[in-house]
Each structure stands twice: as C-alpha cells, then as structure tokens.
Design an enzyme around this catalytic site. Structure first.
Site, PDB file in Angstrom:
ATOM      1  CE1 TYR A  94      -3.694   2.521   0.936  1.00  0.00           C
ATOM      2  CE2 TYR A  94      -2.189   3.225   2.663  1.00  0.00           C
ATOM      3  CZ  TYR A  94      -3.326   3.430   1.919  1.00  0.00           C
ATOM      4  OH  TYR A  94      -4.107   4.536   2.140  1.00  0.00           O
TER       5      TYR A  94
ATOM      6  CE  LYS B  74      -3.728   5.053  -1.490  1.00  0.00           C
ATOM      7  NZ  LYS B  74      -4.758   5.670  -2.335  1.00  0.00           N
TER       8      LYS B  74
END
Length: 138
Positions: free
Chosen positions: A109, A113
């Site tokens: 993640y 991001k």
C-alpha cells in the site's frame, strides 16, 4: 438537492471498462470537468510474509487504477484542447501518509501510494499545457 449521478461498476484498472465509463459519462452529461481517483483496498501483511498476488493486487487497484482513468479522461481533454476548445480540467488523486512516510505491515500500500504521489507530479508537469490542473491529497 438537484444533482444528477450515474452508476457504473467498472474496474478502474481495466482499460476497456474505463473507456466505456468515460463514454457513458460523456453521453450522460456531455462533458467531464473533474476526475477524482480514489479507488483502493488493503492486503496488509509484513513484506517478508507478503505474496506476489497480494503485492500485485494492491499495485493494480491503487496505482494502475489511478493511471487508467486519468489517462483516458486526459486524452479526451487533450483532444478538445487541440481542437481549439477551452479546457479547465481537474484531477484529484488520493495518496496517503503511508506513501509519504511508510507504514509497518502495509508495504504494498505504501509503495502504491508513493507511486501515486509521483504520478501526480508527472501528470501535472505534462498535462498543464492542456488546461488541466492535477493535485493529490494524502
């Protein structure tokens, strides 16, 4: 409150489905002013325990899921600009503090991001010439 909306269950990382989504939006409203890219989900695990599928799935939904819609909407705006029509397009991408500082147990993640933050900078640099402003929130 007088607004209008349409529903579409497109996979935002699938080029063909997003092409159809853009076409549906243009057919329903005649134009696109703003695109907000906010798709995402989690497959949390420490990196040493993460599977390839968990890594790939998160990259696909987050990073590719921001690239594909923005690329296809931007293509529409670029065509309008080149045809002499004024464009004031806006794209808002969703990054995260995890992408800026890391997050234990969320390496896939955090990497996605961080990629979105860099993608936003790149999009702004390339697409401003076509009347489009690109920003991200984190």
């Amino acid at each position: 409150m007088g607004g209008q909306a349409i529903a579409n269950g497109a996979d935002v990382a699938d080029w063909g489905q997003v092409e159809a989504l853009v076409a549906q939006t243009l057919a329903a409203f005649g134009k696109i002013d703003t695109l907000v890219c906010n798709a995402g989900f989690l497959r949390d695990r420490m990196l040493v325990n993460m599977s390839e599928a968990e890594w790939d799935a998160v990259q696909r939904v987050h990073l590719k899921g921001h690239f594909v819609p923005s690329r296809l909407v931007m293509g529409h705006w670029r065509d309008l600009h080149k045809a002499g029509s004024p464009v004031a397009g806006r794209i808002v991408n969703t990054s995260s503090g995890a992408g800026l500082m890391g997050s234990i147990g969320q390496g896939n993640y955090a990497a996605a991001k961080a990629g979105i933050a860099a993608l936003t900078i790149q999009q702004g640099a390339e697409w401003g010439r076509y009347g489009t402003l690109v920003n991200a929130i984190a």
